[in-house]
Design a protein around this motif. Sequence first.
Motif, PDB file in Angstrom:
ATOM      1  N   VAL A  37       8.332   6.581   9.823  1.00  0.00           N
ATOM      2  CA  VAL A  37       8.220   5.124   9.928  1.00  0.00           C
ATOM      3  C   VAL A  37       6.875   4.658   9.386  1.00  0.00           C
ATOM      4  O   VAL A  37       6.786   3.643   8.691  1.00  0.00           O
ATOM      5  CB  VAL A  37       8.426   4.667  11.396  1.00  0.00           C
ATOM      6  N   LEU A  38       5.829   5.412   9.676  1.00  0.00           N
ATOM      7  CA  LEU A  38       4.500   5.052   9.179  1.00  0.00           C
ATOM      8  C   LEU A  38       4.448   5.079   7.655  1.00  0.00           C
ATOM      9  O   LEU A  38       3.881   4.179   7.033  1.00  0.00           O
ATOM     10  CB  LEU A  38       3.441   5.992   9.770  1.00  0.00           C
ATOM     11  N   VAL A  39       5.051   6.087   7.039  1.00  0.00           N
ATOM     12  CA  VAL A  39       5.075   6.172   5.571  1.00  0.00           C
ATOM     13  C   VAL A  39       5.845   4.994   4.982  1.00  0.00           C
ATOM     14  O   VAL A  39       5.374   4.343   4.040  1.00  0.00           O
ATOM     15  CB  VAL A  39       5.670   7.519   5.112  1.00  0.00           C
ATOM     16  N   VAL A  40       7.002   4.680   5.537  1.00  0.00           N
ATOM     17  CA  VAL A  40       7.781   3.532   5.046  1.00  0.00           C
ATOM     18  C   VAL A  40       6.985   2.240   5.234  1.00  0.00           C
ATOM     19  O   VAL A  40       6.964   1.376   4.349  1.00  0.00           O
ATOM     20  CB  VAL A  40       9.153   3.456   5.745  1.00  0.00           C
ATOM     21  N   SER A  41       6.292   2.119   6.348  1.00  0.00           N
ATOM     22  CA  SER A  41       5.470   0.930   6.594  1.00  0.00           C
ATOM     23  C   SER A  41       4.332   0.820   5.589  1.00  0.00           C
ATOM     24  O   SER A  41       3.985  -0.280   5.156  1.00  0.00           O
ATOM     25  CB  SER A  41       4.909   0.965   8.015  1.00  0.00           C
ATOM     26  N   ILE A  89      -1.866   4.624   2.213  1.00  0.00           N
ATOM     27  CA  ILE A  89      -0.613   4.565   1.458  1.00  0.00           C
ATOM     28  C   ILE A  89      -0.492   3.222   0.757  1.00  0.00           C
ATOM     29  O   ILE A  89      -0.137   3.161  -0.427  1.00  0.00           O
ATOM     30  CB  ILE A  89       0.596   4.816   2.385  1.00  0.00           C
ATOM     31  N   GLY A  90      -0.778   2.152   1.459  1.00  0.00           N
ATOM     32  CA  GLY A  90      -0.693   0.823   0.851  1.00  0.00           C
ATOM     33  C   GLY A  90      -1.676   0.623  -0.283  1.00  0.00           C
ATOM     34  O   GLY A  90      -1.328   0.076  -1.337  1.00  0.00           O
ATOM     35  N   ALA A  91      -2.898   1.091  -0.102  1.00  0.00           N
ATOM     36  CA  ALA A  91      -3.918   0.924  -1.135  1.00  0.00           C
ATOM     37  C   ALA A  91      -3.596   1.739  -2.379  1.00  0.00           C
ATOM     38  O   ALA A  91      -3.670   1.233  -3.508  1.00  0.00           O
ATOM     39  CB  ALA A  91      -5.285   1.324  -0.584  1.00  0.00           C
ATOM     40  N   VAL A  92      -3.216   2.990  -2.185  1.00  0.00           N
ATOM     41  CA  VAL A  92      -2.879   3.836  -3.328  1.00  0.00           C
ATOM     42  C   VAL A  92      -1.631   3.298  -4.028  1.00  0.00           C
ATOM     43  O   VAL A  92      -1.580   3.196  -5.255  1.00  0.00           O
ATOM     44  CB  VAL A  92      -2.697   5.307  -2.895  1.00  0.00           C
ATOM     45  N   GLY A  93      -0.623   2.929  -3.251  1.00  0.00           N
ATOM     46  CA  GLY A  93       0.596   2.388  -3.837  1.00  0.00           C
ATOM     47  C   GLY A  93       0.348   1.121  -4.629  1.00  0.00           C
ATOM     48  O   GLY A  93       0.850   0.960  -5.750  1.00  0.00           O
TER      49      GLY A  93
END
Length: 104
Positions: free
Chosen positions: A5-9, A65-69
């Motif tokens: 869930v954390l990865v999807v978030s 994850i959000g920043a890299v993505g």
Amino acid sequence: MAWAVLVVSGILETVWAIALEKSHGFTRPIPSAVFGVALVLSMAGLGYALRTIPVGTGYAVWVGIGAVGTAIVGMTVLGESASLPRILCLMLVICGVAGLKFFH
């Protein structure tokens, strides 16, 4: 389950960040709606994951994850610079996120 869930978030954080840019200050309705939905889902997932993952680890992984993505989308789709120093810095973030998960 919490880690998935954390990865999807974290991925949804990338979605809302790009939608925010595409909304042009909330003047375009579809990107603005995508922003709102992705933001709520991302925060809800983060909240769920933080029930079992320590906040320092969970928040750092989510942001990473959000920043890299977002940076990758910026470089591959939006024409932002993909210089070697930027890519190396992104690799450092990825290593840090992986380390937080590994040493959790």
